[in-house]
Design a protein around this motif. Sequence first.
Motif, PDB file in Angstrom:
ATOM      1  N   ASN A   1      13.401  14.848  -5.227  1.00  0.00           N
ATOM      2  CA  ASN A   1      12.796  14.131  -6.348  1.00  0.00           C
ATOM      3  C   ASN A   1      11.543  14.815  -6.899  1.00  0.00           C
ATOM      4  O   ASN A   1      10.755  14.188  -7.606  1.00  0.00           O
ATOM      5  CB  ASN A   1      12.522  12.676  -5.947  1.00  0.00           C
ATOM      6  N   CYS A   2      11.378  16.107  -6.541  1.00  0.00           N
ATOM      7  CA  CYS A   2      10.354  16.965  -7.154  1.00  0.00           C
ATOM      8  C   CYS A   2       8.940  16.409  -6.991  1.00  0.00           C
ATOM      9  O   CYS A   2       8.214  16.222  -7.972  1.00  0.00           O
ATOM     10  CB  CYS A   2      10.650  17.190  -8.633  1.00  0.00           C
ATOM     11  N   ARG A   3       8.567  16.113  -5.747  1.00  0.00           N
ATOM     12  CA  ARG A   3       7.238  15.567  -5.501  1.00  0.00           C
ATOM     13  C   ARG A   3       6.491  16.391  -4.456  1.00  0.00           C
ATOM     14  O   ARG A   3       7.099  17.025  -3.587  1.00  0.00           O
ATOM     15  CB  ARG A   3       7.357  14.118  -5.012  1.00  0.00           C
ATOM     16  N   LEU A   4       5.183  16.359  -4.563  1.00  0.00           N
ATOM     17  CA  LEU A   4       4.326  16.977  -3.555  1.00  0.00           C
ATOM     18  C   LEU A   4       3.538  15.858  -2.897  1.00  0.00           C
ATOM     19  O   LEU A   4       2.887  15.064  -3.577  1.00  0.00           O
ATOM     20  CB  LEU A   4       3.350  17.975  -4.198  1.00  0.00           C
ATOM     21  N   ALA A   5       3.595  15.785  -1.567  1.00  0.00           N
ATOM     22  CA  ALA A   5       2.852  14.745  -0.854  1.00  0.00           C
ATOM     23  C   ALA A   5       1.709  15.372  -0.085  1.00  0.00           C
ATOM     24  O   ALA A   5       1.739  16.548   0.279  1.00  0.00           O
ATOM     25  CB  ALA A   5       3.769  13.994   0.098  1.00  0.00           C
ATOM     26  N   ARG A   6       0.696  14.552   0.148  1.00  0.00           N
ATOM     27  CA  ARG A   6      -0.437  14.981   0.958  1.00  0.00           C
ATOM     28  C   ARG A   6      -0.558  14.043   2.150  1.00  0.00           C
ATOM     29  O   ARG A   6      -0.492  12.822   2.004  1.00  0.00           O
ATOM     30  CB  ARG A   6      -1.700  14.922   0.102  1.00  0.00           C
ATOM     31  N   VAL A   7      -0.737  14.627   3.326  1.00  0.00           N
ATOM     32  CA  VAL A   7      -0.953  13.850   4.547  1.00  0.00           C
ATOM     33  C   VAL A   7      -2.386  14.111   4.997  1.00  0.00           C
ATOM     34  O   VAL A   7      -2.827  15.261   5.050  1.00  0.00           O
ATOM     35  CB  VAL A   7       0.046  14.286   5.648  1.00  0.00           C
ATOM     36  N   ARG A   8      -3.115  13.055   5.278  1.00  0.00           N
ATOM     37  CA  ARG A   8      -4.471  13.208   5.840  1.00  0.00           C
ATOM     38  C   ARG A   8      -4.338  13.547   7.304  1.00  0.00           C
ATOM     39  O   ARG A   8      -3.671  12.831   8.049  1.00  0.00           O
ATOM     40  CB  ARG A   8      -5.231  11.886   5.712  1.00  0.00           C
TER      41      ARG A   8
ATOM     42  N   ASN B   1       9.029   0.971  -9.444  1.00  0.00           N
ATOM     43  CA  ASN B   1       9.648   0.612 -10.709  1.00  0.00           C
ATOM     44  C   ASN B   1       8.930  -0.619 -11.256  1.00  0.00           C
ATOM     45  O   ASN B   1       8.185  -1.277 -10.527  1.00  0.00           O
ATOM     46  CB  ASN B   1      11.133   0.294 -10.479  1.00  0.00           C
ATOM     47  N   PRO B   2       9.157  -0.949 -12.537  1.00  0.00           N
ATOM     48  CA  PRO B   2       8.504  -2.142 -13.101  1.00  0.00           C
ATOM     49  C   PRO B   2       8.746  -3.410 -12.277  1.00  0.00           C
ATOM     50  O   PRO B   2       7.888  -4.290 -12.223  1.00  0.00           O
ATOM     51  CB  PRO B   2       9.140  -2.265 -14.494  1.00  0.00           C
ATOM     52  N   ASP B   3       9.882  -3.526 -11.587  1.00  0.00           N
ATOM     53  CA  ASP B   3      10.131  -4.739 -10.795  1.00  0.00           C
ATOM     54  C   ASP B   3       9.526  -4.686  -9.390  1.00  0.00           C
ATOM     55  O   ASP B   3       9.746  -5.585  -8.578  1.00  0.00           O
ATOM     56  CB  ASP B   3      11.641  -5.016 -10.705  1.00  0.00           C
ATOM     57  N   GLY B   4       8.759  -3.648  -9.106  1.00  0.00           N
ATOM     58  CA  GLY B   4       8.059  -3.585  -7.824  1.00  0.00           C
ATOM     59  C   GLY B   4       8.824  -2.880  -6.717  1.00  0.00           C
ATOM     60  O   GLY B   4       8.282  -2.648  -5.636  1.00  0.00           O
ATOM     61  N   THR B   5      10.079  -2.521  -6.952  1.00  0.00           N
ATOM     62  CA  THR B   5      10.830  -1.782  -5.922  1.00  0.00           C
ATOM     63  C   THR B   5      10.372  -0.321  -5.920  1.00  0.00           C
ATOM     64  O   THR B   5       9.863   0.179  -6.929  1.00  0.00           O
ATOM     65  CB  THR B   5      12.342  -1.841  -6.203  1.00  0.00           C
ATOM     66  N   VAL B   6      10.554   0.347  -4.772  1.00  0.00           N
ATOM     67  CA  VAL B   6      10.114   1.755  -4.730  1.00  0.00           C
ATOM     68  C   VAL B   6      11.004   2.603  -5.631  1.00  0.00           C
ATOM     69  O   VAL B   6      12.210   2.395  -5.736  1.00  0.00           O
ATOM     70  CB  VAL B   6      10.114   2.362  -3.306  1.00  0.00           C
ATOM     71  N   LYS B   7      10.341   3.562  -6.270  1.00  0.00           N
ATOM     72  CA  LYS B   7      11.033   4.406  -7.239  1.00  0.00           C
ATOM     73  C   LYS B   7      12.065   5.293  -6.537  1.00  0.00           C
ATOM     74  O   LYS B   7      13.175   5.463  -7.012  1.00  0.00           O
ATOM     75  CB  LYS B   7       9.990   5.259  -7.960  1.00  0.00           C
ATOM     76  N   TYR B   8      11.668   5.882  -5.441  1.00  0.00           N
ATOM     77  CA  TYR B   8      12.575   6.737  -4.680  1.00  0.00           C
ATOM     78  C   TYR B   8      12.489   6.359  -3.209  1.00  0.00           C
ATOM     79  O   TYR B   8      11.394   6.120  -2.702  1.00  0.00           O
ATOM     80  CB  TYR B   8      12.164   8.201  -4.796  1.00  0.00           C
ATOM     81  N   ASN B   9      13.630   6.319  -2.529  1.00  0.00           N
ATOM     82  CA  ASN B   9      13.541   6.081  -1.088  1.00  0.00           C
ATOM     83  C   ASN B   9      14.188   7.197  -0.271  1.00  0.00           C
ATOM     84  O   ASN B   9      14.574   7.005   0.872  1.00  0.00           O
ATOM     85  CB  ASN B   9      14.104   4.706  -0.705  1.00  0.00           C
ATOM     86  N   THR B  10      14.264   8.387  -0.883  1.00  0.00           N
ATOM     87  CA  THR B  10      14.741   9.523  -0.112  1.00  0.00           C
ATOM     88  C   THR B  10      13.980  10.773  -0.534  1.00  0.00           C
ATOM     89  O   THR B  10      13.342  10.791  -1.588  1.00  0.00           O
ATOM     90  CB  THR B  10      16.266   9.702  -0.277  1.00  0.00           C
ATOM     91  N   GLY B  11      14.048  11.785   0.300  1.00  0.00           N
ATOM     92  CA  GLY B  11      13.354  13.036   0.000  1.00  0.00           C
ATOM     93  C   GLY B  11      13.818  14.119   0.948  1.00  0.00           C
ATOM     94  O   GLY B  11      14.521  13.847   1.925  1.00  0.00           O
TER      95      GLY B  11
ATOM     96  N   GLU C   1       0.828  -1.202   0.000  1.00  0.00           N
ATOM     97  CA  GLU C   1       0.000   0.000   0.000  1.00  0.00           C
ATOM     98  C   GLU C   1       0.867   1.259   0.000  1.00  0.00           C
ATOM     99  O   GLU C   1       0.597   2.217  -0.731  1.00  0.00           O
ATOM    100  CB  GLU C   1      -0.940   0.001   1.213  1.00  0.00           C
ATOM    101  N   SER C   2       1.923   1.269   0.833  1.00  0.00           N
ATOM    102  CA  SER C   2       2.781   2.462   0.872  1.00  0.00           C
ATOM    103  C   SER C   2       3.611   2.579  -0.404  1.00  0.00           C
ATOM    104  O   SER C   2       3.823   3.674  -0.921  1.00  0.00           O
ATOM    105  CB  SER C   2       3.692   2.421   2.099  1.00  0.00           C
ATOM    106  N   LYS C   3       4.023   1.430  -0.958  1.00  0.00           N
ATOM    107  CA  LYS C   3       4.792   1.476  -2.214  1.00  0.00           C
ATOM    108  C   LYS C   3       3.940   2.055  -3.343  1.00  0.00           C
ATOM    109  O   LYS C   3       4.454   2.782  -4.198  1.00  0.00           O
ATOM    110  CB  LYS C   3       5.247   0.071  -2.609  1.00  0.00           C
ATOM    111  N   ALA C   4       2.655   1.709  -3.343  1.00  0.00           N
ATOM    112  CA  ALA C   4       1.784   2.225  -4.395  1.00  0.00           C
ATOM    113  C   ALA C   4       1.680   3.748  -4.302  1.00  0.00           C
ATOM    114  O   ALA C   4       1.578   4.438  -5.318  1.00  0.00           O
ATOM    115  CB  ALA C   4       0.402   1.586  -4.295  1.00  0.00           C
ATOM    116  N   ILE C   5       1.708   4.291  -3.082  1.00  0.00           N
ATOM    117  CA  ILE C   5       1.639   5.744  -2.911  1.00  0.00           C
ATOM    118  C   ILE C   5       2.960   6.385  -3.325  1.00  0.00           C
ATOM    119  O   ILE C   5       2.999   7.392  -4.025  1.00  0.00           O
ATOM    120  CB  ILE C   5       1.277   6.102  -1.451  1.00  0.00           C
ATOM    121  N   ILE C   6       4.056   5.768  -2.924  1.00  0.00           N
ATOM    122  CA  ILE C   6       5.379   6.331  -3.245  1.00  0.00           C
ATOM    123  C   ILE C   6       5.677   6.195  -4.734  1.00  0.00           C
ATOM    124  O   ILE C   6       6.300   7.062  -5.338  1.00  0.00           O
ATOM    125  CB  ILE C   6       6.484   5.630  -2.416  1.00  0.00           C
ATOM    126  N   GLY C   7       5.202   5.109  -5.332  1.00  0.00           N
ATOM    127  CA  GLY C   7       5.490   4.849  -6.746  1.00  0.00           C
ATOM    128  C   GLY C   7       6.550   3.765  -6.874  1.00  0.00           C
ATOM    129  O   GLY C   7       7.503   3.735  -6.103  1.00  0.00           O
TER     130      GLY C   7
END
Length: 647
Positions: A163-170, A127-137, A119-125
């Motif tokens: 990594n030029c991203r905007l995150a939203r926290v509920r 790679n095709p092999d299922g690893t997280v795209k970025y693990n720093t920010g 679930e968290s990987k899907a939010i972070i994004g």
Amino acid sequence: MSQDHNQSLAPMPDTGRRRFLNTAAVSLAGAGLAVGLAACKQDATATPAVAGAAPGAAPAAHGGSEYSVAPGQLDTYYMFSSAGHAGDVRVFGLPSGREFKRIPVFNTDCMIGWGITNESKAIIGTNPDGTVKYNTGDTHHLHPSYTDGTYDGKYLFVNDKINCRLARVRLDTMECDKIAQLPNIQGFHGTFPDKRDPVDSSINHTTRVFCGAEFSVPLPNFGKGIDDVAAYRSLFTCVDAESMEVRWQVLIDGNCELVATSYDGKLAATTQYNTEMGTSFPDMMSAEWDSCLFFNIARIEQAVKDGKVKTYGDSKVPVVDGTKAANTDPKTAFTCYVPIPKNPHGVNISPDGKYYACAGKLSPSGSLIEHEKVLKWFEGELKEPRETVVAEPDLGLGPLHTAFDGRGNAYTTLFLDSQIVKWSIDGAIKAYQGDKNATVVLDRLDVHYQPGHGFTSMGETRECDGKFLVSDNKFSKDRFLPVGPLHPETSQLIDISGDKMVIVHDNPVSSEPHDSIIIRREIIRPVKIYNLDDFPNAVKEHKDSGVFRDGNKVTVKLISQAPAFSLPEFRVKKGDEVTIVLTNLDKIEDLTHGFAIQRYNINFIVNPQETKSVTFKADKAGVFWCYCTHFCHAMHMEMRSRMIVEA
Ligand code: K7E
Ligand code: CUA
Ligand code: CA
């Protein structure tokens, strides 16, 4: 000040936890290790503990200080902080300064399993092999959503500069729920939600989030134009606050640093320290004047509607031309470049919505720009953008950020002077108009040491209350017991309710918060437990628990209920792709379980009524104990399952 914040402190309600421990003891004595606690009748929908004081709450018993919060008492404010290159968001209480929680966002967090669960990987994004795209920010600025000019307790938006991203926290769960990738830019730094719609007056809440890009790049940036430095450009980006889709971008001259938004929704502003568009240090400091750049939101959105846009590379985001050359007529301009002294840093709007205060950084001054005058410039009623500046007080060395008290005073952090300077907005305007008797600077306070952001309680809303200012300082040196070469930073709580600022305590904070906001506690309405139905993959009943095979893909459906997992063991085969789905059926507040698998690098938690999953390859045969990592019960150590991987 002390009176009303004392009055509103309620005793800490601890009955839920007590009731759980009692129930757990009963279940242990009775059914042994059977998954028990079904008899617990705790009302899971009760109102949040902090929503207002309990009736008849006594004033807090303060241990000799009106700024400390006694054991069992609750804080008056929440403080949310960006954590810089730690990549997370932190939640503190004020006035105590106690840290309550770290919300993982762009980082990996092994306690929660952020970056580990599907679930968290899907939010972070991924790679095709299922690893997280970025693990720093790198989070610098966080700001909550607004309704009617004040915080509505719904969302918190936070940037990632790396990594030029905007995150939203509920803000009800205090978890990140979406992350948007911004195209065409680098160095995403300033960020601010809008406060209402510029055109539709019925929309008086946040619908857009504005993002400034600090570093210029070739457009598009795919290997061509690398040496054509003069053609590098920056863009200003608008993200939809609900869908988190990128709505549009504006091509600009110069760069963006901090971002501010007007209370009427009409303008967004960004400071620019690199109007030179230089790529080297001396280049970026060569001009005596840089800018505060204003965006006319309604005009930009009309242009997007009318298709007066272009796109870059494979990005489909419409880009409007906001460069100086394309915006010579103020009456149709998208942008207004207001010259202000050399390499400014922060821009902050006063809570009455009238002024933008820009901090000089390399200039020892602040520049006060009047909102109405910028609107007049866009109507063609002023000759020069510079006419929007109504004050330019001398403040001290290294001004970075400005906060307000709602009583007509501004508080600017002075990085080089290690001070907060309190100044009068009216006094500064009068002095600028030539009044030699006007008092501008009202007070100076040494802070320890080198402040970055300073921010006040509710200070970025119409409900600015003028009680507290926090100075987040970049260096602590001798303020705390040394902990090796890396020191914590100092977050200093300052009482600003009187004429003189008074430091009331120091808090060490782990590196490196930049910006924070201070919210009255009743605005935040956290949920106590999750809703089982919000998780499509929830394992709702024990009969649904088990091992399900589809070729070499195996799904293990598990339930946690103190003090046991629904399967004492489960079997898979070496080489299988295993997905573990775990639902925590406990309904008791604060009854969280963890799930870790020996030697498989898996660890995450499930909160009450929450479902999470992990997917991994069973690449080692043998017996692997799975155990509950989160202390949940007297039988927590015994709460285990066994993964048997057959060779
Ligand atoms: Cu001054 Cu990124 Cu807000 Cu840091 S920025 S301090
Ligand atoms: Cu369940 Cu510890
Ligand atoms: Ca410059």
